[in-house]
Motif scaffolding. Structure first.
Motif, PDB file in Angstrom:
ATOM      1  N   ALA A  37       0.809  -1.220   0.000  1.00 50.85           N
ATOM      2  CA  ALA A  37       0.000   0.000   0.000  1.00 50.85           C
ATOM      3  C   ALA A  37       0.842   1.269   0.000  1.00 50.85           C
ATOM      4  CB  ALA A  37      -0.929   0.006   1.211  1.00 50.85           C
ATOM      5  N   ALA A  38       2.144   1.159   0.295  1.00 51.18           N
ATOM      6  CA  ALA A  38       2.992   2.345   0.442  1.00 51.18           C
ATOM      7  C   ALA A  38       3.013   3.238  -0.797  1.00 51.18           C
ATOM      8  CB  ALA A  38       4.407   1.922   0.831  1.00 51.18           C
ATOM      9  N   PRO A  39       3.172   2.708  -2.024  1.00 54.16           N
ATOM     10  CA  PRO A  39       3.196   3.618  -3.197  1.00 54.16           C
ATOM     11  C   PRO A  39       1.908   4.429  -3.335  1.00 54.16           C
ATOM     12  CG  PRO A  39       4.040   1.453  -3.787  1.00 54.16           C
ATOM     13  CD  PRO A  39       3.468   1.315  -2.418  1.00 54.16           C
ATOM     14  N   ALA A  40       0.768   3.769  -3.168  1.00 60.65           N
ATOM     15  CA  ALA A  40      -0.505   4.506  -3.280  1.00 60.65           C
ATOM     16  C   ALA A  40      -0.642   5.524  -2.155  1.00 60.65           C
ATOM     17  CB  ALA A  40      -1.681   3.528  -3.258  1.00 60.65           C
ATOM     18  N   MET A  41      -0.235   5.143  -0.920  1.00 62.72           N
ATOM     19  CA  MET A  41      -0.325   6.069   0.201  1.00 62.72           C
ATOM     20  C   MET A  41       0.588   7.275  -0.009  1.00 62.72           C
ATOM     21  SD  MET A  41      -0.418   3.257   3.288  1.00 62.72           S
ATOM     22  CE  MET A  41      -0.279   4.486   4.570  1.00 62.72           C
ATOM     23  N   ALA A  42       1.790   7.036  -0.550  1.00 62.06           N
ATOM     24  CA  ALA A  42       2.708   8.137  -0.810  1.00 62.06           C
ATOM     25  C   ALA A  42       2.156   9.080  -1.872  1.00 62.06           C
ATOM     26  CB  ALA A  42       4.065   7.585  -1.250  1.00 62.06           C
ATOM     27  N   PHE A  43       1.545   8.497  -2.912  1.00 62.15           N
ATOM     28  CA  PHE A  43       0.963   9.315  -3.981  1.00 62.15           C
ATOM     29  C   PHE A  43      -0.175  10.183  -3.448  1.00 62.15           C
ATOM     30  CE2 PHE A  43      -2.083   9.768  -7.542  1.00 62.15           C
ATOM     31  CZ  PHE A  43      -1.283  10.516  -8.386  1.00 62.15           C
ATOM     32  N   VAL A  44      -1.068   9.580  -2.673  1.00 61.81           N
ATOM     33  CA  VAL A  44      -2.181  10.332  -2.097  1.00 61.81           C
ATOM     34  C   VAL A  44      -1.658  11.384  -1.121  1.00 61.81           C
ATOM     35  CG1 VAL A  44      -4.229  10.161  -0.638  1.00 61.81           C
ATOM     36  CG2 VAL A  44      -3.814   8.447  -2.414  1.00 61.81           C
ATOM     37  N   GLY A  45      -0.614  11.025  -0.338  1.00 60.51           N
ATOM     38  CA  GLY A  45      -0.037  11.979   0.589  1.00 60.51           C
ATOM     39  C   GLY A  45       0.516  13.210  -0.114  1.00 60.51           C
ATOM     40  N   VAL A  46       1.190  12.998  -1.249  1.00 60.78           N
ATOM     41  CA  VAL A  46       1.726  14.128  -2.017  1.00 60.78           C
ATOM     42  C   VAL A  46       0.588  14.989  -2.548  1.00 60.78           C
ATOM     43  CG1 VAL A  46       2.991  14.770  -4.104  1.00 60.78           C
ATOM     44  CG2 VAL A  46       3.886  12.987  -2.604  1.00 60.78           C
TER      45      VAL A  46
END
Length: 316
Positions: A37-46
């Protein structure tokens, strides 16, 4: 007779602690759900952090006219200007809270009533559910334009219906005292079905044993609802309030589609969203509008926190 000896490399590794590769593999296996889930979470966080940081930066500058124009850092001056605006900002805060509060009460009350009616199976249940969900199909702008025609003071169906029963025509959207209530009615009409879906899902997940036990003890329908069903449904009710409350706080489409710039000639439906939009796109006051949006963001986060704490208290 020859004795089989292990390879030299195997002998060296015998008894040695697992290497870094094995340790990383074990760690990755234990935390795989977060790694995936980290890539999607990082994208949403940005996507969240960058606009918020840019808005916060603009709120601390005198940006106006154009976002490319030279700006000067002025600290909290925009916030002080906004908070001292008793003609537009604080009335907009009051309208925002009034709109959200009344809409939430009506939508949760109606949603609970309709969900209770749909809880038990009956003939034609599927068609009734489809009819109830129809308002969710249309976009808020289309809903606003539809009701604007219905409430038109000259050709609107609403006043024609009132005239047929001998009631004088009402100003609806054109009146200072009725415009906000009319837009609240539009919001309730469109979004009550969403609350119905949430509450109906909660009702269908309830165990029937407490209700049957209360029925055997002689409790009537109202007693069973207020002392059995409603307490069990409170976590779901708070979830519905949280989801719908956040959405109602930032309502913009219906208000702008029905009343236009400034929420009307006398700002009768000007909420914080409409106020910030006007500062940005009507007056090009980007610093002031950013300060309004940051304060609005704080209000939303505070409301979310209070409702989340309430949900945790109810769930215990």
């Amino acid at each position: 007779m020859s004795v089989m000896t292990p390879p030299r490399s195997a002998a060296r590794n015998a008894g040695r602690a697992p290497g870094a590769r094995e340790k990383f593999s074990d760690w990755a296996n234990r935390h795989r759900k977060w790694l995936f889930a980290a890539p999607a979470m990082a994208f949403v966080g940005v996507l969240i952090i960058f606009p918020l940081a840019w808005t916060l930066y603009l709120s601390l500058t005198d940006s106006q006219g154009s976002v490319r124009a030279a700006t000067e850092f002025i600290g909290l001056e925009n916030y002080l200007t906004v908070l001292s605006d008793v003609e537009r900002f604080w009335p907009a805060v009051g309208r925002t809270l009034t709109f959200t509060g009344i809409a939430l009460v009506c939508e949760v009350a109606l949603g609970m009533g309709i969900a209770l009616l749909l809880w038990r199976p009956f003939r034609g249940e599927k068609w009734v559910r489809v009819a109830i969900l129809l308002p969710l199909v249309a976009t808020p702008v289309a809903v606003g334009m539809m009701w604007r025609l219905i409430f038109d003071p000259n050709i609107g169906f609403a006043n024609q219906l009132l005239a047929a029963v001998g009631i004088p025509a009402q100003p609806w959207l054109s009146g200072q005292d009725t415009a906000l209530g009319t837009t609240i009615f539009m919001d309730v009409w469109q979004w009550t079905p969403m609350v119905v879906l949430i509450l109906l899902a909660g009702l269908t997940s309830l165990s029937e044993e407490p209700d049957e036990a209360a029925r055997m003890d002689g409790a009537n329908a109202f007693q069973r609802f207020f002392f059995i069903t409603l307490p069990l449904m409170m976590p779901t009710v708070i979830v519905a309030i949280l989801l719908r409350g956040i959405d109602a706080l930032k309502t913009f489409d219906i208000l702008y589609a029905t009343k236009g710039k400034g929420g009307g000639s006398f700002h009768e439906v000007e909420t914080l969203n409409v106020y910030a939009y006007g500062l940005s796109f009507d007056y090009n006051q980007y610093g002031l509008s950013s300060a309004v949006l940051i304060l609005f963001f704080i209000i939303i986060i505070g409301s979310m926190w209070l409702l989340t704490m309430r949900k945790k208290a109810v769930s215990k």
